[in-house]
Design a protein around this motif. Structure first.
Motif, PDB file in Angstrom:
ATOM      1  N   THR A  37      23.013  50.023  52.605  1.00  0.00           N
ATOM      2  CA  THR A  37      23.760  51.481  52.763  1.00  0.00           C
ATOM      3  C   THR A  37      24.723  51.272  53.987  1.00  0.00           C
ATOM      4  N   VAL A  38      25.862  51.575  53.922  1.00  0.00           N
ATOM      5  CA  VAL A  38      26.669  51.737  55.353  1.00  0.00           C
ATOM      6  C   VAL A  38      27.029  53.069  55.567  1.00  0.00           C
ATOM      7  N   TYR A  39      26.928  53.687  56.531  1.00  0.00           N
ATOM      8  CA  TYR A  39      27.322  55.236  56.880  1.00  0.00           C
ATOM      9  C   TYR A  39      28.387  54.861  57.726  1.00  0.00           C
ATOM     10  N   HIS A  40      29.348  56.151  58.066  1.00  0.00           N
ATOM     11  CA  HIS A  40      30.294  56.295  58.952  1.00  0.00           C
ATOM     12  C   HIS A  40      30.393  57.829  59.144  1.00  0.00           C
ATOM     13  N   ARG A  41      30.737  58.290  60.454  1.00  0.00           N
ATOM     14  CA  ARG A  41      30.916  59.422  60.612  1.00  0.00           C
ATOM     15  C   ARG A  41      32.466  59.916  60.104  1.00  0.00           C
ATOM     16  N   SER A  42      32.042  61.150  59.568  1.00  0.00           N
ATOM     17  CA  SER A  42      33.453  61.804  59.090  1.00  0.00           C
ATOM     18  C   SER A  42      33.178  63.215  59.737  1.00  0.00           C
ATOM     19  N   TYR A  43      34.642  63.903  59.761  1.00  0.00           N
ATOM     20  CA  TYR A  43      34.828  65.176  60.169  1.00  0.00           C
ATOM     21  C   TYR A  43      34.925  66.274  59.120  1.00  0.00           C
ATOM     22  N   ASN A  44      34.029  67.135  59.105  1.00  0.00           N
ATOM     23  CA  ASN A  44      33.828  68.337  58.348  1.00  0.00           C
ATOM     24  C   ASN A  44      34.806  69.315  59.016  1.00  0.00           C
ATOM     25  N   LEU A  45      36.033  69.587  58.070  1.00  0.00           N
ATOM     26  CA  LEU A  45      37.003  70.475  58.712  1.00  0.00           C
ATOM     27  C   LEU A  45      36.534  72.094  58.357  1.00  0.00           C
ATOM     28  N   MET A  46      35.773  72.308  57.440  1.00  0.00           N
ATOM     29  CA  MET A  46      35.319  73.572  57.168  1.00  0.00           C
ATOM     30  C   MET A  46      34.355  74.045  58.104  1.00  0.00           C
ATOM     31  N   GLU A  47      33.457  73.273  58.466  1.00  0.00           N
ATOM     32  CA  GLU A  47      32.441  73.451  59.576  1.00  0.00           C
ATOM     33  C   GLU A  47      32.787  73.018  60.877  1.00  0.00           C
ATOM     34  N   ASP A  48      33.818  72.347  61.141  1.00  0.00           N
ATOM     35  CA  ASP A  48      34.337  71.921  62.579  1.00  0.00           C
ATOM     36  C   ASP A  48      33.237  71.235  63.070  1.00  0.00           C
ATOM     37  N   THR A  49      32.500  70.049  62.382  1.00  0.00           N
ATOM     38  CA  THR A  49      31.433  69.065  62.773  1.00  0.00           C
ATOM     39  C   THR A  49      31.716  67.717  62.275  1.00  0.00           C
ATOM     40  N   ARG A  50      31.137  66.942  62.964  1.00  0.00           N
ATOM     41  CA  ARG A  50      30.987  65.587  62.459  1.00  0.00           C
ATOM     42  C   ARG A  50      29.642  65.367  61.999  1.00  0.00           C
ATOM     43  N   GLU A  51      29.698  64.572  60.832  1.00  0.00           N
ATOM     44  CA  GLU A  51      28.468  64.091  60.316  1.00  0.00           C
ATOM     45  C   GLU A  51      28.496  62.694  59.835  1.00  0.00           C
ATOM     46  N   TRP A  52      27.338  62.017  59.174  1.00  0.00           N
ATOM     47  CA  TRP A  52      27.327  60.563  58.989  1.00  0.00           C
ATOM     48  C   TRP A  52      26.969  60.895  57.436  1.00  0.00           C
ATOM     49  N   SER A  53      28.048  60.205  56.735  1.00  0.00           N
ATOM     50  CA  SER A  53      27.956  60.031  55.499  1.00  0.00           C
ATOM     51  C   SER A  53      28.050  58.650  54.760  1.00  0.00           C
ATOM     52  N   ILE A  54      27.765  58.485  53.621  1.00  0.00           N
ATOM     53  CA  ILE A  54      27.724  57.164  53.016  1.00  0.00           C
ATOM     54  C   ILE A  54      29.244  56.703  52.676  1.00  0.00           C
ATOM     55  N   LEU A  55      29.364  55.524  53.122  1.00  0.00           N
ATOM     56  CA  LEU A  55      30.623  54.856  52.841  1.00  0.00           C
ATOM     57  C   LEU A  55      30.362  54.075  51.731  1.00  0.00           C
ATOM     58  N   GLU A  56      29.293  53.415  51.581  1.00  0.00           N
ATOM     59  CA  GLU A  56      29.357  52.275  50.455  1.00  0.00           C
ATOM     60  C   GLU A  56      27.741  52.109  50.229  1.00  0.00           C
ATOM     61  N   GLN A  57      27.208  52.059  48.985  1.00  0.00           N
ATOM     62  CA  GLN A  57      25.724  51.748  49.067  1.00  0.00           C
ATOM     63  C   GLN A  57      25.850  50.596  47.721  1.00  0.00           C
ATOM     64  N   GLY A  58      24.933  49.700  47.825  1.00  0.00           N
ATOM     65  CA  GLY A  58      24.521  48.940  46.712  1.00  0.00           C
ATOM     66  C   GLY A  58      24.122  47.658  47.050  1.00  0.00           C
ATOM     67  N   HIS A  59      24.283  46.518  46.464  1.00  0.00           N
ATOM     68  CA  HIS A  59      24.104  45.179  46.724  1.00  0.00           C
ATOM     69  C   HIS A  59      24.826  44.658  48.103  1.00  0.00           C
ATOM     70  N   ASP A  60      23.951  43.950  48.933  1.00  0.00           N
ATOM     71  CA  ASP A  60      24.198  43.781  50.121  1.00  0.00           C
ATOM     72  C   ASP A  60      25.520  43.285  50.427  1.00  0.00           C
ATOM     73  N   ARG A  61      25.991  42.277  49.232  1.00  0.00           N
ATOM     74  CA  ARG A  61      27.470  41.727  49.311  1.00  0.00           C
ATOM     75  C   ARG A  61      28.528  42.589  49.114  1.00  0.00           C
ATOM     76  N   GLU A  62      28.254  43.639  48.373  1.00  0.00           N
ATOM     77  CA  GLU A  62      29.253  44.747  48.135  1.00  0.00           C
ATOM     78  C   GLU A  62      29.434  45.694  49.405  1.00  0.00           C
ATOM     79  N   VAL A  63      28.339  45.866  50.133  1.00  0.00           N
ATOM     80  CA  VAL A  63      28.272  46.618  51.275  1.00  0.00           C
ATOM     81  C   VAL A  63      29.080  45.761  52.442  1.00  0.00           C
ATOM     82  N   ASP A  64      28.839  44.409  52.386  1.00  0.00           N
ATOM     83  CA  ASP A  64      29.556  43.665  53.664  1.00  0.00           C
ATOM     84  C   ASP A  64      30.893  43.523  53.149  1.00  0.00           C
ATOM     85  N   ALA A  65      31.319  43.504  51.990  1.00  0.00           N
ATOM     86  CA  ALA A  65      32.858  43.476  51.428  1.00  0.00           C
ATOM     87  C   ALA A  65      33.485  44.678  52.231  1.00  0.00           C
TER      88      ALA A  65
END
Length: 109
Positions: free
Chosen positions: A49-77
């Motif tokens: 699983t790869v996580y990235h920080r995204s900005y929550n405009l409604m709450e004015d916060t930054r949070e970690w969310s899933i960018l991609e999840q699955g087979h290791d090769r798909e995540v690397d791509a």
């Protein structure tokens, strides 16, 4: 409000993982001051699983969310695509069979 540099945050994150005996490595070194950060969690079973920080405009916060999840090769791509958009990006790989990443703990958002 002062903002932490990417390098400072990463050093603190890696130290926190070490305290919990969770192996992690810098795979791609980005810009020390303002590079975006991706955290790949490799469960060592072919899944990741790869996580990235995204900005929550409604709450004015930054949070970690899933960018991609699955087979290791798909995540690397997915990571390679992100690196194509942002050459200053950091990639941290966490290796943990339980999928622990600590990103949900206080102080890491």
């Amino acid at each position: 409000m002062a903002r932490l540099t990417a390098r400072f945050w990463i050093d603190a994150y890696l130290a926190r993982l070490r305290v919990q005996d969770i192996p992690a490595f810098i795979v791609v070194h980005g810009d020390d001051t303002a590079g975006s950060i991706l955290v790949k969690v490799n469960k060592l079973d072919g899944q990741a699983t790869v996580y990235h920080r995204s900005y929550n405009l409604m709450e004015d916060t930054r949070e970690w969310s899933i960018l991609e999840q699955g087979h290791d090769r798909e995540v690397d791509a997915s990571i390679d695509r992100q690196r194509g958009y942002d050459p200053d990006i950091w990639v941290i790989e966490v290796e943990d069979r339980q999928g622990r990443h600590l990103l949900d703990q206080p102080g890491l958002s």
